[in-house]
Design an enzyme around this catalytic site. Structure first.
Site, PDB file in Angstrom:
ATOM      1  N   HIS A   1       0.841  -1.203   0.000  1.00  0.00           N
ATOM      2  CA  HIS A   1       0.000   0.000   0.000  1.00  0.00           C
ATOM      3  C   HIS A   1       0.876   1.253   0.000  1.00  0.00           C
ATOM      4  O   HIS A   1       0.619   2.200  -0.745  1.00  0.00           O
ATOM      5  CB  HIS A   1      -0.877   0.056   1.257  1.00  0.00           C
ATOM      6  CG  HIS A   1      -1.879  -1.034   1.377  1.00  0.00           C
ATOM      7  ND1 HIS A   1      -1.989  -1.789   2.526  1.00  0.00           N
ATOM      8  CD2 HIS A   1      -2.829  -1.488   0.534  1.00  0.00           C
ATOM      9  CE1 HIS A   1      -2.971  -2.662   2.372  1.00  0.00           C
ATOM     10  NE2 HIS A   1      -3.494  -2.506   1.167  1.00  0.00           N
TER      11      HIS A   1
ATOM     12  N   LYS B   1     -18.110  -6.022   7.201  1.00  0.00           N
ATOM     13  CA  LYS B   1     -16.804  -6.651   7.418  1.00  0.00           C
ATOM     14  C   LYS B   1     -16.400  -6.569   8.889  1.00  0.00           C
ATOM     15  O   LYS B   1     -16.737  -5.619   9.586  1.00  0.00           O
ATOM     16  CB  LYS B   1     -15.725  -5.945   6.596  1.00  0.00           C
ATOM     17  CG  LYS B   1     -15.663  -6.331   5.151  1.00  0.00           C
ATOM     18  CD  LYS B   1     -14.478  -5.627   4.509  1.00  0.00           C
ATOM     19  CE  LYS B   1     -13.915  -6.428   3.378  1.00  0.00           C
ATOM     20  NZ  LYS B   1     -12.704  -5.814   2.833  1.00  0.00           N
TER      21      LYS B   1
ATOM     22  N   ARG C   1      -2.426  -6.150  -8.235  1.00  0.00           N
ATOM     23  CA  ARG C   1      -1.386  -7.158  -8.040  1.00  0.00           C
ATOM     24  C   ARG C   1      -1.515  -8.295  -9.039  1.00  0.00           C
ATOM     25  O   ARG C   1      -0.528  -8.815  -9.521  1.00  0.00           O
ATOM     26  CB  ARG C   1      -1.478  -7.761  -6.630  1.00  0.00           C
ATOM     27  CG  ARG C   1      -1.212  -6.795  -5.515  1.00  0.00           C
ATOM     28  CD  ARG C   1      -1.593  -7.403  -4.199  1.00  0.00           C
ATOM     29  NE  ARG C   1      -3.036  -7.701  -4.253  1.00  0.00           N
ATOM     30  CZ  ARG C   1      -3.754  -8.189  -3.263  1.00  0.00           C
ATOM     31  NH1 ARG C   1      -3.186  -8.456  -2.123  1.00  0.00           N
ATOM     32  NH2 ARG C   1      -5.041  -8.408  -3.393  1.00  0.00           N
TER      33      ARG C   1
ATOM     34  N   SER D   1      -3.051  -7.501   3.125  1.00  0.00           N
ATOM     35  CA  SER D   1      -3.297  -7.371   4.566  1.00  0.00           C
ATOM     36  C   SER D   1      -3.701  -8.708   5.166  1.00  0.00           C
ATOM     37  O   SER D   1      -3.307  -9.043   6.282  1.00  0.00           O
ATOM     38  CB  SER D   1      -4.397  -6.337   4.821  1.00  0.00           C
ATOM     39  OG  SER D   1      -3.980  -5.063   4.398  1.00  0.00           O
TER      40      SER D   1
END
Length: 163
Positions: free
Chosen positions: A17, A41, A90, A128
């Protein structure tokens, strides 16, 4: 002034990040790192904790600010006067998901563009969730997150908070 919003959960912020933020800060007059809150979440860190960790990590970048939002991303971008939503990629799977989101956002607000920034190769596997999983098993995360973030995550997991 060219402004970009870089949204994410950042739970926790990683070197991947931070690489995107650092690189973006060279191309935009203002980069707003927006900790997005999704009430569906379960986060390890509160939005305030995530913002604080990011602020400490980007303190050397004068044109980067950190904020939090639970609103629709295009509405947030418009509110902040940002012309660009910045997304890091990614993998091909990231691209497929982010392309769908970019097209949806474009339909909602034609004035906000989405820019994709390819992640640095050295962070292409990093997320993460990988950091959290490694920490669950007391793995070494020092290559993935800044020391102050490692200290915070160790405390969350009840591990020794190495200095």
């Amino acid at each position: 002034m060219r402004s970009a919003v870089y949204p994410g959960s950042f739970d926790p912020v990683t070197f991947g990040h931070l690489d995107i933020i650092e690189r973006a800060s060279k191309h935009f007059d203002r980069v707003i790192v927006c900790v997005m809150v999704n009430y569906k979440k379960n986060y390890l860190f509160s939005s305030e904790e995530r913002c604080a960790m990011i602020r400490e990590s980007v303190a050397h970048l004068e044109n980067v600010e950190v904020d939090v939002s639970s609103s629709l991303l295009v509405d947030y971008a418009k509110l902040k006067g940002a012309q660009v939503i910045l997304k890091g990629l990614r993998t091909v799977q990231d691209f497929e998901f982010e392309l769908q989101m970019a097209l949806t956002n474009k339909k909602l607000d034609n004035d906000v563009e989405t820019f994709f920034m390819v992640t640095n190769n050295q962070y292409s596997y990093l997320s993460s969730s990988v950091v959290r999983e490694l920490m669950e098993f007391d793995g070494d995360v020092s290559d993935f997150i800044p020391p102050h973030v490692e200290k915070a995550i160790r405390i969350k997991y009840g591990k020794d908070a190495r200095e």
